[in-house]
Design an enzyme around this catalytic site. Structure first.
Site, PDB file in Angstrom:
ATOM      1  N   LYS A 182      -2.193   0.987   0.965  1.00  0.00           N
ATOM      2  CA  LYS A 182      -1.040   0.172   1.363  1.00  0.00           C
ATOM      3  C   LYS A 182      -0.604   0.582   2.765  1.00  0.00           C
ATOM      4  O   LYS A 182      -0.340   1.761   3.024  1.00  0.00           O
ATOM      5  CB  LYS A 182       0.116   0.457   0.403  1.00  0.00           C
ATOM      6  CG  LYS A 182       0.649  -0.751  -0.306  1.00  0.00           C
ATOM      7  CD  LYS A 182       1.854  -0.311  -1.119  1.00  0.00           C
ATOM      8  CE  LYS A 182       2.364  -1.404  -1.973  1.00  0.00           C
ATOM      9  NZ  LYS A 182       3.603  -0.992  -2.633  1.00  0.00           N
ATOM     10  N   ILE A 183      -0.527  -0.417   3.636  1.00  0.00           N
ATOM     11  CA  ILE A 183      -0.150  -0.169   5.032  1.00  0.00           C
ATOM     12  C   ILE A 183       1.052  -1.044   5.392  1.00  0.00           C
ATOM     13  O   ILE A 183       1.012  -2.263   5.188  1.00  0.00           O
ATOM     14  CB  ILE A 183      -1.323  -0.541   5.991  1.00  0.00           C
ATOM     15  CG1 ILE A 183      -2.610   0.220   5.633  1.00  0.00           C
ATOM     16  CG2 ILE A 183      -0.921  -0.339   7.442  1.00  0.00           C
ATOM     17  CD1 ILE A 183      -2.709   1.614   6.178  1.00  0.00           C
TER      18      ILE A 183
END
Ligand code: E4P
Length: 216
Positions: A84-85
């Site tokens: 997750k960015i």
């Protein structure tokens, strides 16, 4: 529609998985803090062992190079770990770099159609518009889902639309009607989805009638 469970609570995940309602899991630093586990990589591995679908683990670095290194470390935890960015300018660089390495990325903290378009072009596997947080500031979170589904459909973009920051069952149902690919749902909302007052009332009446029958 796929259901991901939005929690790092292993017990809650196991219960929902046993009901066949867990296609994946999303976590974030706040959910990790809530679970009270500082060994977050170990916890992510335990979640990945429990759930064979996509499990999102979030980076905490904010510079692209560090995000990429952290993403590579997280991706090594399991072949179904999704990195997750956060959707920032630096985040876009990391999404593109990790996606080029065939590491699946979930672009998080998406609040506009422009951000959604950019993360898809950067190659994110998932785009997570946060509907509840938009509602919280007086916007219409579901309108964003409709816009993203339309844009992705228009250009055949393969990034999956993941309804995030779900607060109540209507977020899930409206998302399903709009054709969103996934909703990530807190355990509390999974329970709310099955509830209906007429079911409770109907069951109470059936059981009362059954008791009367037994009494003769
Ligand atoms: C999504 O992946 C996020 O973890 C989550 O949906 C955030 O929800 P919140 O706005 O309830 O914190």
């Amino acid at each position: 529609m796929k259901f991901f469970i939005d929690t790092a609570d292993l017990e809650a995940i196991a219960e929902i998985k046993d009901m066949g309602m867990c296609d994946g899991v999303t976590t974030n630093p706040s959910l990790m803090a809530k679970a009270g586990r500082r060994d977050t990589d170990v916890l992510l591995r335990e979640i990945c062992d429990l759930v064979q679908g996509p499990v999102s683990g979030e980076v905490v670095a904010t510079e692209a190079d560090e995000m990429i290194a952290e993403g590579e470390r997280l991706a090594a935890i399991s072949d179904h770990l999704v990195v997750k960015i956060p959707t920032t300018y630096e985040g876009l660089k990391a999404i593109a770099a990790l996606s080029r390495q065939d590491i699946r990325v979930n672009a998080t903290l998406v609040f506009s159609p422009a951000q959604a378009l950019l993360v898809a072009k950067a190659g994110a596997a998932y785009c997570s518009p946060f509907v509840g947080r938009l509602d919280d500031i007086g916007h219409d979170g579901m309108e964003l889902i409709e816009q993203v589904v339309t844009i992705y459909g228009e250009y055949g973009l393969e990034t999956e639309v993941l309804v995030a920051s779900v607060r109540h069952p209507n977020h899930v149902i409206e998302g399903a009607m709009m054709g969103a690919d996934v909703a990530t749902i807190p355990p509390k909302v999974i329970k709310q989805l099955v509830q209906h007052p007429l079911t409770d009332k109907g069951l109470a009446a059936f059981l009362a009638d059954w008791d009367r029958l037994q009494e003769g």
